[in-house]
Design a protein around this motif. Sequence first.
Motif, PDB file in Angstrom:
ATOM      1  N   ILE A 168      -3.133  80.103 -31.863  1.00 45.25           N
ATOM      2  CA  ILE A 168      -4.233  79.413 -31.777  1.00 45.25           C
ATOM      3  C   ILE A 168      -5.101  79.540 -30.650  1.00 45.25           C
ATOM      4  O   ILE A 168      -4.932  78.809 -29.523  1.00 45.25           O
ATOM      5  N   ASP A 169      -5.999  80.407 -30.620  1.00 44.77           N
ATOM      6  CA  ASP A 169      -6.755  80.960 -29.405  1.00 44.77           C
ATOM      7  C   ASP A 169      -5.747  81.433 -28.417  1.00 44.77           C
ATOM      8  O   ASP A 169      -4.849  82.275 -28.647  1.00 44.77           O
ATOM      9  N   GLN A 170      -5.527  80.774 -27.378  1.00 42.84           N
ATOM     10  CA  GLN A 170      -4.684  81.459 -26.264  1.00 42.84           C
ATOM     11  C   GLN A 170      -3.390  80.247 -26.239  1.00 42.84           C
ATOM     12  O   GLN A 170      -2.446  80.741 -25.319  1.00 42.84           O
ATOM     13  N   THR A 171      -3.155  79.462 -27.097  1.00 42.67           N
ATOM     14  CA  THR A 171      -1.852  78.395 -27.198  1.00 42.67           C
ATOM     15  C   THR A 171      -1.043  79.009 -28.061  1.00 42.67           C
ATOM     16  O   THR A 171      -1.433  79.275 -29.306  1.00 42.67           O
ATOM     17  N   ALA A 172       0.209  79.211 -27.804  1.00 47.03           N
ATOM     18  CA  ALA A 172       1.225  79.566 -28.693  1.00 47.03           C
ATOM     19  C   ALA A 172       1.975  78.725 -29.280  1.00 47.03           C
ATOM     20  O   ALA A 172       2.315  77.636 -28.483  1.00 47.03           O
ATOM     21  N   ILE A 173       2.437  78.660 -30.514  1.00 53.19           N
ATOM     22  CA  ILE A 173       2.917  77.787 -31.177  1.00 53.19           C
ATOM     23  C   ILE A 173       4.439  78.413 -31.397  1.00 53.19           C
ATOM     24  O   ILE A 173       4.593  79.118 -32.326  1.00 53.19           O
ATOM     25  N   PRO A 174       5.487  77.737 -30.859  1.00 55.44           N
ATOM     26  CA  PRO A 174       6.857  78.381 -30.787  1.00 55.44           C
ATOM     27  C   PRO A 174       7.476  78.581 -32.406  1.00 55.44           C
ATOM     28  O   PRO A 174       7.261  77.224 -32.722  1.00 55.44           O
ATOM     29  N   PRO A 175       7.945  79.407 -32.527  1.00 57.03           N
ATOM     30  CA  PRO A 175       8.849  79.445 -33.881  1.00 57.03           C
ATOM     31  C   PRO A 175      10.001  78.602 -33.692  1.00 57.03           C
ATOM     32  O   PRO A 175      10.333  78.261 -32.524  1.00 57.03           O
ATOM     33  N   VAL A 176      10.664  77.994 -34.758  1.00 53.80           N
ATOM     34  CA  VAL A 176      11.706  77.018 -34.757  1.00 53.80           C
ATOM     35  C   VAL A 176      12.789  77.633 -35.526  1.00 53.80           C
ATOM     36  O   VAL A 176      12.664  78.144 -36.467  1.00 53.80           O
ATOM     37  N   SER A 177      14.022  77.835 -34.787  1.00 52.84           N
ATOM     38  CA  SER A 177      15.252  78.039 -35.382  1.00 52.84           C
ATOM     39  C   SER A 177      16.482  77.342 -35.215  1.00 52.84           C
ATOM     40  O   SER A 177      16.520  76.809 -33.865  1.00 52.84           O
ATOM     41  N   HIS A 178      17.164  76.778 -36.101  1.00 54.56           N
ATOM     42  CA  HIS A 178      18.237  75.758 -35.910  1.00 54.56           C
ATOM     43  C   HIS A 178      17.670  74.517 -35.326  1.00 54.56           C
ATOM     44  O   HIS A 178      18.504  73.955 -34.410  1.00 54.56           O
ATOM     45  N   GLY A 179      16.486  74.213 -35.588  1.00 57.10           N
ATOM     46  CA  GLY A 179      15.964  73.177 -34.809  1.00 57.10           C
ATOM     47  C   GLY A 179      15.495  73.125 -33.399  1.00 57.10           C
ATOM     48  O   GLY A 179      15.195  72.129 -32.838  1.00 57.10           O
ATOM     49  N   ILE A 180      15.557  74.419 -33.306  1.00 55.99           N
ATOM     50  CA  ILE A 180      15.096  74.537 -31.549  1.00 55.99           C
ATOM     51  C   ILE A 180      13.910  75.339 -31.568  1.00 55.99           C
ATOM     52  O   ILE A 180      13.696  76.475 -32.156  1.00 55.99           O
ATOM     53  N   LYS A 181      13.010  75.034 -30.545  1.00 56.53           N
ATOM     54  CA  LYS A 181      11.793  75.729 -30.483  1.00 56.53           C
ATOM     55  C   LYS A 181      11.848  76.856 -29.264  1.00 56.53           C
ATOM     56  O   LYS A 181      12.600  76.706 -28.472  1.00 56.53           O
ATOM     57  N   VAL A 182      11.450  78.193 -29.608  1.00 53.62           N
ATOM     58  CA  VAL A 182      11.856  79.313 -28.732  1.00 53.62           C
ATOM     59  C   VAL A 182      10.808  80.115 -28.589  1.00 53.62           C
ATOM     60  O   VAL A 182       9.735  80.275 -29.427  1.00 53.62           O
ATOM     61  N   MET A 183      10.796  80.491 -27.290  1.00 54.06           N
ATOM     62  CA  MET A 183       9.613  81.191 -26.703  1.00 54.06           C
ATOM     63  C   MET A 183      10.249  82.422 -25.893  1.00 54.06           C
ATOM     64  O   MET A 183      11.215  82.176 -25.062  1.00 54.06           O
ATOM     65  N   SER A 184       9.928  83.605 -26.123  1.00 56.19           N
ATOM     66  CA  SER A 184      10.576  84.743 -25.320  1.00 56.19           C
ATOM     67  C   SER A 184       9.596  86.048 -25.637  1.00 56.19           C
ATOM     68  O   SER A 184       8.769  86.114 -26.088  1.00 56.19           O
ATOM     69  N   MET A 185       9.766  86.772 -24.345  1.00 55.23           N
ATOM     70  CA  MET A 185       8.876  88.123 -24.109  1.00 55.23           C
ATOM     71  C   MET A 185       9.353  88.921 -25.307  1.00 55.23           C
ATOM     72  O   MET A 185       8.505  89.660 -25.635  1.00 55.23           O
ATOM     73  N   GLY A 186      10.654  88.901 -26.203  1.00 52.37           N
ATOM     74  CA  GLY A 186      10.853  89.498 -27.241  1.00 52.37           C
ATOM     75  C   GLY A 186       9.648  89.359 -28.158  1.00 52.37           C
ATOM     76  O   GLY A 186       9.629  90.443 -29.084  1.00 52.37           O
ATOM     77  N   PHE A 187       9.072  88.404 -28.410  1.00 50.92           N
ATOM     78  CA  PHE A 187       7.993  88.254 -29.486  1.00 50.92           C
ATOM     79  C   PHE A 187       6.683  89.067 -29.004  1.00 50.92           C
ATOM     80  O   PHE A 187       6.067  89.225 -29.950  1.00 50.92           O
ATOM     81  N   PHE A 188       6.600  89.329 -27.756  1.00 54.58           N
ATOM     82  CA  PHE A 188       5.378  90.261 -27.352  1.00 54.58           C
ATOM     83  C   PHE A 188       5.632  91.613 -26.955  1.00 54.58           C
ATOM     84  O   PHE A 188       4.808  91.962 -26.373  1.00 54.58           O
ATOM     85  N   ALA A 189       7.018  92.135 -27.348  1.00 53.70           N
ATOM     86  CA  ALA A 189       7.282  93.429 -26.824  1.00 53.70           C
ATOM     87  C   ALA A 189       7.605  93.940 -28.218  1.00 53.70           C
ATOM     88  O   ALA A 189       8.847  94.158 -28.693  1.00 53.70           O
ATOM     89  N   PRO A 190       6.661  94.559 -28.894  1.00 54.31           N
ATOM     90  CA  PRO A 190       6.834  95.242 -30.113  1.00 54.31           C
ATOM     91  C   PRO A 190       7.976  96.422 -30.175  1.00 54.31           C
ATOM     92  O   PRO A 190       8.038  97.219 -29.205  1.00 54.31           O
ATOM     93  N   ASP A 191       8.821  96.627 -31.350  1.00 56.84           N
ATOM     94  CA  ASP A 191       9.608  97.826 -31.291  1.00 56.84           C
ATOM     95  C   ASP A 191      10.698  97.879 -30.124  1.00 56.84           C
ATOM     96  O   ASP A 191      11.002  98.885 -29.784  1.00 56.84           O
ATOM     97  N   ASN A 192      11.059  96.485 -29.407  1.00 56.91           N
ATOM     98  CA  ASN A 192      11.902  96.435 -28.200  1.00 56.91           C
ATOM     99  C   ASN A 192      11.508  97.494 -27.137  1.00 56.91           C
ATOM    100  O   ASN A 192      12.392  97.961 -26.261  1.00 56.91           O
ATOM    101  N   ASN A 193      10.084  97.472 -26.876  1.00 58.82           N
ATOM    102  CA  ASN A 193       9.610  98.402 -25.775  1.00 58.82           C
ATOM    103  C   ASN A 193      10.023  97.584 -24.582  1.00 58.82           C
ATOM    104  O   ASN A 193      10.140  96.413 -24.409  1.00 58.82           O
ATOM    105  N   VAL A 194      10.283  98.607 -23.739  1.00 54.08           N
ATOM    106  CA  VAL A 194      10.905  97.976 -22.114  1.00 54.08           C
ATOM    107  C   VAL A 194       9.628  97.592 -21.391  1.00 54.08           C
ATOM    108  O   VAL A 194       8.254  97.761 -21.824  1.00 54.08           O
TER     109      VAL A 194
END
Length: 350
Positions: A168-194
Amino acid sequence: MLTNENVLEALRHVEDPELHKSIVDLNMIRNIKIDGVRIGLEVVLTIQGCPLKAKIGQDIEESLRRIGAADISLSFSSMTNEERAALTQSLKKESTSEGGMPAMLRPDSGVTFIAVTSGKGGVGKSTVTINLAAALARLGKRVGILDADIYGFSIPAMMQISQKPTMIDQTAIPPVSHGIKVMSMGFFAPDNNVVMWRGPMLNKWIRNFLGNTHWGELDYLLLDLPPGTGDVAIDVAAMIPQAKEIIVTTPHNVASFVASRAGAMAKHTKHEIIGIVENMSYYEDKVGTKNYLFGRGGGETLALELQTEVIAKIPFAQPEENTGSSVYEEDSLLGEVFSHLAEELVNKGK
């Protein structure tokens, strides 16, 4: 007889699944039209293509049927740029204290920060992070994971998270898995880029993950740190001086020797060391015999050197069958080990 007030009151408990706020308080319900037991209304989503649109619609319909609606017609639209900007400012106001510091970093925020670290890679640090987080969530705690291993991000893959954060603009809403909110660079590095960054960029992204993510209310935030004593570990120590640390090693004497450096850094930065988790401690065969594939005593040696204790010994195990997830089921052998660890931390007020 149904009225606008009836409808709004019925929908007040329905939450936006990502923001965890009432859709009425967010002004997402508009243009209500009532004709006997027929109700039509407009649902204004935060963004176009909201991934949880169907969930919101289902919750609305169920709530309206409970007050006697027989025919429900929903139309969907999205907030204007101005409305999204206002929402972003509101979210930032909630999560930022005076001076621009993320409110969760205030000593009185009520959030317990646990940094999970190791001396070297490959000892199961991320596995410990996600399973401890899952065990805490099962105890009813509000838990988040910040995958601070910028170069070696693995949390989304290990937890089988395919959903990206909602922006939402520059604010990230983290996805939730197993009841846990998660943020990771993996969400912003497409195709497992280095990711090839130096210190200042690493610092910037860690700050973004803390300050520009709408974490909501948390009891625990677990940080999966890169192995060793590099830039990210130094930055986290400076940003979160109240963080506590769990150090992960294996029974092998070399692994515990290297891990002692991470422990020495924790002491230098005055982070409390909660204890040592010895991963891959043994392999138990079908008849119950324990085989110590990496030797024995590494965890105890490290605990003695750092004047702390071994708080868990984790045996070898494969990811859960048929799912590929590295989160172990609660009633599995490893699930029970992490449940005991989580209960001990909570009971000790860690």
